[in-house]
Every structure is written in structure tokens, then in C-alpha cells.
Design an enzyme around this catalytic site. Sequence first.
Site, short mmCIF file in Angstrom:
data_model
loop_
_atom_site.label_atom_id
_atom_site.label_comp_id
_atom_site.label_asym_id
_atom_site.label_seq_id
_atom_site.Cartn_x
_atom_site.Cartn_y
_atom_site.Cartn_z
N LYS A 1 30.52 26.13 42.58
CA LYS A 1 31.78 25.62 42.17
C LYS A 1 32.38 25.03 43.46
O LYS A 1 32.51 25.70 44.56
CB LYS A 1 32.74 26.50 41.62
CG LYS A 1 34.13 25.82 41.24
CD LYS A 1 34.84 26.74 40.45
CE LYS A 1 36.11 26.30 39.80
NZ LYS A 1 37.11 25.41 40.68
N CYS B 1 37.52 27.17 47.62
CA CYS B 1 38.87 27.85 47.79
C CYS B 1 39.48 27.02 48.83
O CYS B 1 38.58 27.00 49.91
CB CYS B 1 38.71 29.42 47.99
SG CYS B 1 40.14 30.14 48.29
N GLY C 1 41.47 26.27 33.50
CA GLY C 1 42.09 27.21 34.42
C GLY C 1 43.45 27.45 33.97
O GLY C 1 43.94 28.19 33.09
N MET D 1 39.82 32.29 38.73
CA MET D 1 41.11 32.25 39.27
C MET D 1 41.26 33.53 40.02
O MET D 1 41.42 34.57 39.36
CB MET D 1 42.19 32.03 38.38
CG MET D 1 42.20 30.57 37.74
SD MET D 1 43.38 30.18 36.39
CE MET D 1 42.66 31.13 34.78
N ALA D 2 41.68 33.51 41.33
CA ALA D 2 41.99 34.86 42.14
C ALA D 2 43.04 35.40 41.75
O ALA D 2 44.16 34.85 41.39
CB ALA D 2 41.81 34.12 43.71
#
Length: 341
Positions: free
Chosen positions: A148, A109, A233, A25-26
Amino acid sequence: MTNAPTKPFQIGNHVMDNRVVLAPMAGICNSAFRLTVKEFGAGLVYAEMISDKGIVQKNERTLSMLYIDERENPLSLQIFGGEKETLVAAAQYVDQHTSADIIDINMGCPVNKIIKCEAGARWLLDPNKIYEMVSAVVDNVKKPVSVKMRTGWDEEHLYMVENAQAVERAGGAAVAVHGRTRVQMYEGEANWDLIRQVKESVNIPVIGNGDVNTPQDAKRMLDETGVDGVMIGRAALGDPWMIYRTVEYLETGQLKPEPTAQEKIDVCLLHFDRLTALKGERIAVREMRKHAAWYLKGIRGNGTARNMINQTETAQELKDYLRFFAEESLKEYNEASTILA
């Protein structure tokens, strides 16, 4: 119904202790957060995505994101980029200069600034590019390479099977699939049936991602899709107990209790200390405000506490507010227990 996997969850020569995986997770998955989650039993943790160009250009902030505590392993370090030369160069740097166990390539993303770089979810429209890029990385590193991705760009462009097969042909060691399209972003429901289709189409390990909010969800995903690992997440934000409770539920069938308010505060403070050591007090205080809000979620009076924490400027102030809130919550709990008795 698809049967849950029986063989060990393994990527390359790395065998995981269990099938529970922390998602990248950014802005979240730095070493302080990952280590905290790891200690709650995650079989594999992912680092937040890192720019290939930032690595190649030796950007100081970018290189600091490569820090890994030895207690985090096994760990997958995720990079992103749209050009083969820089992606390969960044992967080689990760391969040679970090203790990451797996190099992961982001092609899921959905945010515009990543898409404009021809990176992230932009790859979902071109299986041939996926093969070209992944094979170039695989050929130039020693660590196993994974990808991913999402199910597709939109409902008219669902190439998840072709894309996963391209990853496998290119020598990829695993693929994680988020059951949403790029257009969905993080809204709507994740389509687990599409994840199942990916699992049935390749022989490499598949990790399922999307709408795993409870330990029961994790078991259902394993049962319905047959994936090798379950990625968690947003459900782990402020709640590393979700990881622990999921591992326990999958292994024993027992659903462990939710944490108490005091337990939440204690782990929040531990997380904050680690973040301060990693990034310094000023940045840690600013970043910890959002984490504290997640830790406080579900505790009575958390709105007032969040407002107080969002005004803090020093580590001592933030700690004092958290401890005060924990004491007030315990006092309320004891008073309520006395009345009920």
C-alpha cells in the site's frame, strides 16, 4: 473514460466476493472493527499496520494485534519497517503463525515517527529500495505479498508508476494506491488520475484509495481509473452501512437507505461487546468513546450524547447512555411523525 474492470478481483489465489475493501487504519482496524465491517459485506479487509520489530521482538501488545477471527477472511495483514532483515523476519512470522491471506507492506504512512524509522512513505523516494525489500519478502513467504503506497512524497516527487512497477517486478501480487502525497497527509483532494496511471502501467491488481465517501464515488473511481478494487477508510468510521450500500450500489445500481438511529446504536453496541471481549473493559471503554461519536454522527442531539459518553468509565455506563439516547431519538422521531401526520 476508462472502463470499470470486468474480471474477478483476485490477489494471489484469493478471489474476493466483491470489489469493496476496508482500508488499514492505525488504532482503528482491530478484529472487533474488522469483523463488524466484514459482516456488512466487505470483499477484503485490512488489519491496522503492525511494527516488524514488535513482531520480531515478540512484544506482547504487538502480537495481540495479530489476532484474526476466522469470520474476517479474506484478510490482508499489514506490516511496516525500514530494515530488510526485520521486515522479512516479521513477514515470515505472519506467514507461519497467522491465518492472514495476504501480507501487505506499508509504504504510505506519512507520520513522522514512522518516517524516522525509514519506513512508511519514506520508501516512496526510492523505487530501487522498494524492489529490494519487496522481493526479499516475496522470496521468503508463501502468502501473496501486496503493497500500500501513496502517489509520491510531494508534487515534485511523484514516482507512483516506477514504484508500482518495482512492486510488480519484485513479485508483488497487488498494489493499493492512496491518491495523495506524503506532504498532503490526509488533506486536499486525492488525485485519481495518478491512480489511473498506475493501473495502466502494471498487470497486477490495483486498489484505489482516497475520497471515496459515497457509493457513487466508488463507482466513479472504478469507471474513471479502471482499478480492480475500491478502498474505503474514513467513510466507514461509525458507518459500516457505507460498505453495504456501496456493495449493493455496485452490484445492482440501487442506493439503499441510510441506517436509522436505532440501527446505528444496535451496531455500536455489538461493536463495543466485541471490543470488550478483545481488549477488556477498561481499554474498550476508552477506545469506544471515539467510535461512539462516529456512530452518533448525523443523529439529532449527538453533541450532548458524546459529552456524556466521553465521561463514562464502565461498560454499563456507556451502554446505558447509548440505549437512553436511542430511546430519546425514537421518541422524537415518533412525535415528529405524529405532528406531520
